[in-house]
Design an enzyme around this catalytic site. Structure first.
Site, short mmCIF file in Angstrom:
data_model
loop_
_atom_site.label_atom_id
_atom_site.label_comp_id
_atom_site.label_asym_id
_atom_site.label_seq_id
_atom_site.Cartn_x
_atom_site.Cartn_y
_atom_site.Cartn_z
N PRO A 91 42.76 85.54 22.48
CA PRO A 91 42.09 85.03 21.27
C PRO A 91 41.48 83.65 21.51
CG PRO A 91 44.33 85.78 20.76
CD PRO A 91 44.20 85.74 22.25
N GLU A 118 53.92 86.37 23.63
CA GLU A 118 53.18 85.26 23.04
C GLU A 118 51.95 84.88 23.87
OE1 GLU A 118 53.51 83.87 20.08
OE2 GLU A 118 55.06 85.38 19.77
N ARG A 156 29.46 101.86 29.73
CA ARG A 156 28.35 102.59 29.13
C ARG A 156 27.00 101.94 29.44
NH1 ARG A 156 28.46 104.39 24.13
NH2 ARG A 156 26.46 103.66 23.44
N ASP A 171 20.96 101.51 20.94
CA ASP A 171 22.20 101.09 20.28
C ASP A 171 22.03 99.74 19.59
OD1 ASP A 171 23.85 103.19 20.82
OD2 ASP A 171 24.72 102.32 22.64
N1 SAH Z 1 50.21 83.93 20.74
C1 SAH Z 1 48.89 84.37 21.01
C2 SAH Z 1 48.70 85.86 20.78
C3 SAH Z 1 49.40 86.69 21.79
S1 SAH Z 1 49.07 88.37 21.55
C4 SAH Z 1 47.92 83.65 20.09
O1 SAH Z 1 48.27 83.41 18.95
O2 SAH Z 1 46.80 83.36 20.51
C5 SAH Z 1 49.42 89.00 23.16
C6 SAH Z 1 48.21 89.24 24.04
O3 SAH Z 1 47.31 90.12 23.39
C7 SAH Z 1 47.39 88.03 24.41
O4 SAH Z 1 47.93 87.34 25.50
C8 SAH Z 1 46.05 88.64 24.74
O5 SAH Z 1 46.01 89.12 26.08
C9 SAH Z 1 45.99 89.84 23.82
N2 SAH Z 1 45.17 89.61 22.62
C10 SAH Z 1 45.59 89.51 21.34
N3 SAH Z 1 44.57 89.33 20.50
C11 SAH Z 1 43.43 89.32 21.25
C12 SAH Z 1 42.06 89.17 20.96
N4 SAH Z 1 41.59 88.97 19.72
N5 SAH Z 1 41.18 89.22 21.98
C13 SAH Z 1 41.61 89.41 23.25
N6 SAH Z 1 42.90 89.56 23.59
C14 SAH Z 1 43.82 89.52 22.61
#
Ligand code: SAH
Length: 249
Positions: A91, A118, A156, A171
């Site tokens: 994220p 996490e 794709r 697309d």
């Molecule tokens: N504690 C982190 C979330 C961890 S979720 C935070 O609040 O930012 C666990 C894993 O899911 C992350 O390490 C990532 O690889 C993936 N993940 C979760 N949400 C994502 C998103 N919106 N985009 C990309 N990867 C994501």
């Protein structure tokens, strides 16, 4: 040449959805891309094969350990080549866009790291990761689904992945706009008719209708994309006239 994609994941079976099904499955069988899996658990030798531990500073959840992730990336680089680009799904990254997908589809081998718990130890991200990519401003439980979205979008775009080359060009986002509506049989469904022009056989008119409906959908659903397309010089005088006629109503 086939695109080599390495994935670092604790949940390898999830990727069967990509490798076995649909467009991505067919493209794999055609040899357009190849998936290499690397499991951080294979990099640890203690009895518990531990890949996560509690966070420094306390708090809930677990953190993916830097060492098994680093070793996985090293193993992947050894197999895919040192020029491979290492992407962590997170994220924290910039939200994924069509332009980014196109760039990645034309680039070197990719190594995609999927977080769990996490997230990953920051030192691993600093030392091994070239770029973090997000799939949107929300959190899912692991990087696998985000990685699968990224891989699907990339595959794709590979020449030959779609039966009809045109469908990728048409697309949403390919020309900076959303796609136009689509219709198939029957000509009338629950009292709703397929627009007459689509049944006319007049290709110039159909093309004009599609372009206009694409502009209409974009203005209605994602107006900010119209401004981007305008600044990029992607709107013709005819486009501007049609948009003006919409806002005039
Ligand atoms: N504690 C982190 C979330 C961890 S979720 C935070 O609040 O930012 C666990 C894993 O899911 C992350 O390490 C990532 O690889 C993936 N993940 C979760 N949400 C994502 C998103 N919106 N985009 C990309 N990867 C994501």
């Amino acid at each position: 040449m086939s695109l080599q994609i390495g994935v670092i994941t604790l949940f390898e079976p999830m990727f069967a959805a990509l490798t076995e099904l649909g467009i991505t499955g067919r493209a794999l069988r055609q040899g357009l891309w190849h998936l290499h899996n690397f499991n951080p658990r294979d990099e640890v030798t203690d009895n518990y094969r531990r890949v996560d531990d509690r966070p420094y500073g306390g708090g809930p959840g677990m953190v993916m350990l830097a060492e098994p992730l680093t070793r996985s990336v090293q193993r992947a680089r050894a197999q895919l080549g040192s020029q491979a680009r290492v992407i962590a799904m997170s994220p924290q990254g910039l939200p994924l866009t069509h332009d980014k997908v196109i760039t990645l589809s034309q680039s070197a081998p990719l190594i995609i790291v999927c977080g769990r718990y996490e997230g990953m130890d920051q030192r691993f991200i600093e030392s091994q990761v070239d770029e973090q990519i997000s799939v949107g401003d929300f959190v899912v439980s692991g990087g696998e689904l985000p990685a699968m979205m990224l891989i699907d979008a990339i595959v794709r775009c590979l020449p030959g992945a779609l039966n009809d080359e045109q469908s990728a060009e048409q697309d949403s986002f390919a020309n900076g706009l959303l796609d136009c509506p689509h219709y198939s049989r029957p000509p009338v469904f629950e009292g709703r008719e397929v627009p007459e022009v689509l049944q006319s056989g007049n290709h110039a008119l159909i093309e004009e209708w599609r372009r206009n409906e694409s502009l209409r959908a974009t203005l209605l659903n994602r107006p900010e994309l119209i401004d981007v397309a305008r600044r990029a010089g992607r709107l013709s005088a005819a486009d501007e006239r049609f948009l003006a006629s919409l806002s005039g109503v």
